[in-house]
Structure formats: structure tokens, C-alpha cells
Design a protein around this motif. Sequence first.
Motif, short mmCIF file in Angstrom:
data_model
loop_
_atom_site.label_atom_id
_atom_site.label_comp_id
_atom_site.label_asym_id
_atom_site.label_seq_id
_atom_site.Cartn_x
_atom_site.Cartn_y
_atom_site.Cartn_z
N TYR A 131 50.13 39.32 46.67
CA TYR A 131 48.83 39.95 46.96
C TYR A 131 48.22 39.32 48.21
O TYR A 131 48.34 38.13 48.44
CB TYR A 131 47.87 39.75 45.79
N SER A 151 34.80 50.07 44.52
CA SER A 151 35.58 49.58 45.65
C SER A 151 36.23 48.24 45.30
O SER A 151 35.73 47.50 44.45
CB SER A 151 34.69 49.42 46.88
N ARG A 152 37.32 47.92 45.97
CA ARG A 152 37.94 46.60 45.82
C ARG A 152 37.28 45.57 46.72
O ARG A 152 37.62 44.37 46.64
CB ARG A 152 39.44 46.68 46.14
N SER A 153 36.35 46.00 47.58
CA SER A 153 35.72 45.10 48.55
C SER A 153 34.21 45.15 48.46
O SER A 153 33.63 46.16 48.02
CB SER A 153 36.15 45.46 49.98
N THR A 205 37.52 40.83 49.20
CA THR A 205 38.34 41.90 48.63
C THR A 205 39.18 41.35 47.50
O THR A 205 39.82 40.29 47.64
CB THR A 205 39.27 42.50 49.71
N TYR A 206 39.18 42.06 46.37
CA TYR A 206 40.06 41.67 45.27
C TYR A 206 41.45 42.23 45.55
O TYR A 206 41.67 43.43 45.57
CB TYR A 206 39.55 42.19 43.94
N TYR A 223 41.73 36.58 45.91
CA TYR A 223 40.68 37.25 46.66
C TYR A 223 40.92 36.99 48.14
O TYR A 223 41.36 35.89 48.52
CB TYR A 223 39.30 36.72 46.28
N LEU A 236 34.85 44.12 40.71
CA LEU A 236 35.42 44.99 41.72
C LEU A 236 36.54 45.84 41.13
O LEU A 236 37.14 45.48 40.11
CB LEU A 236 35.95 44.16 42.90
N ASP A 237 36.84 46.94 41.77
CA ASP A 237 37.92 47.81 41.32
C ASP A 237 39.23 47.01 41.28
O ASP A 237 39.54 46.27 42.21
CB ASP A 237 38.05 48.99 42.27
N GLY A 238 39.98 47.16 40.23
CA GLY A 238 41.27 46.46 40.10
C GLY A 238 41.21 45.23 39.25
O GLY A 238 42.25 44.75 38.76
#
Length: 276
Positions: free
Chosen positions: A93, A254-256, A68-69, A75, A273-275
Motif C-alpha cells: 500500500y 473519500s479515502r483522503s 490518504t488511507y 496512511y 475514511l473510505d476503505g
Amino acid sequence: MLRLSVAVLLTLAFWPFAASAQEEPPPSRCVAIAQALPSATYASFTAPKKAQTPLLAQAFVDGDVTITYAGHSTYVIETPAGVRIATDFSGVYGADPLPRVVTMNKAHRTHYSDHPDPGIEYVLRGWNPDGGPARHALVVDDVYIRNVPTDIRNGGDLGKDGNSIFIFEVAGLCIGHLGHLHHRLEDAHYGAIGRLDILMVPIDGGMTLSLDRMTEITARLYSSMILPMHRHSTPISEFTGRMGDDFAVEFLSSRSLTVSLKTLPDRPTIIILDGV
């Protein structure tokens, strides 16, 4: 035999020995000779019988890894056994839920914390506060975590051993995070890193390395999956365009993502990835 000896020597030049002088690091299944060396071949290392404990054996089982970002250079890696790892952890984060393992680099405050949550079981710093290189070789349930020290820019100079490339060996996958890398890698670095199936690479274009230099490193590592990070204002296309037609590009909403050794892309792919 000669080629294997060269592989071992290159690896030992940067090998992250365990904290205790009485312990030997587990053998790495990702370590290989740098591709550019003459007559280079991948080296196969088999653990001695005394290292074949159930704990270590779990580190190489197949399974799904979730990545996941979280933000910036963080990450979050979640292993099949449920170990949660946050890279370049500052506390901003990837802190919720709290990771069991965090890695840090000290380039900027956004990559480390002087006061990590005491609930974090393992805090792995990419530098050694007492001087010299940081050395990590840690097995946590089903993941083996090691580091390859690099130098870090301090003003106009490079500070020796101030950064680490962290490598996570889990479910048969070799996952590498370049950290806040400030210089080109030498053959011995590539030899100590070995094969990387998944590469997390900063693409800020100057705070770490220029895009040309980072592209050079990414192309040589030739990972199946490339995950950009630390982008700042750099257009994604400036990085992907330099990588050329050998590398596919995929944007996810998706972030993942979930990945296993069996589901790695057939063609090297840059996944945004998203973000990011």
C-alpha cells in the motif's frame, strides 16, 4: 522551573536522538507532560539560535496536509512542501507514487519490507536491527519526524523496543501513528509523545491491543482528529461506542482528507475514511 524540569526529564527518557552522535535532535513543538501527572502543564520549547535554520523553520509554517488511507496500517501523508510519507510500509500500500519517506514496524510482514524500493530516500524502521531502541529525529523539507520506542509482543513475551510510535510535525500539526502497539503506555511515553492533533490508531481488537485498552489510550491523548486503521473485522461501532459522547463520529466517502491547523474540528472527531 520544577515543572519544566520534570517535562524535560520525561522527554529525555524516550527522546529519539539523531543517528549521528555529533548532532542534536531539533526541539519538538509537540512535546508536553502527560496530562495525568500532578500539576502538569504543557511545556514550551524554543529552538536555540543555531537550530533556527531555514530548513527547520519551514517545518512549522502553516499549510494544508493531505492524508490518504492506503490500506491496512498505511496512511500516506503529503506535506505542504510535497513530501510524501507512507506509514507502516510493506510495499503493498502507498507505493504509487513512490513515497520519499517510509516508516515501518516489524510485528507482521504487512507492516514492513526487507527490500524497500531503492528509490525511497528515507527508510525509518521502528526497531533497531543492531539492538536497543530505534532513534529517529529527521527533518525533511517541511516535516520533522521522530519516534517514541515501545515494546512488541514476541510469542507470549514482550520484546524490548520492537515497535515505534512515529510522530510527524508539519504545518503546525502534530500527527501520531501508534504502529503495532502491544501494551499500555506509561506516563513517560505520554510525555515523550506530547500533544497529538491527529492520531492514527489500530482498532483490530486483539492483534495489537484490546479495544478497551486502545480506547483508554485514545481518550487520554484526546486528539482533535482520530483516524482508525488496522481494523480487520472489528465493527467500527465497537470502537466509536466505547469512545463515548465526547467524541463525534464522521464517515467520509473519500479515502483522503485535507487538514490544517486552522481547520481541525472544534470537537474531537473520529473520522472514518473510505476503505477503513
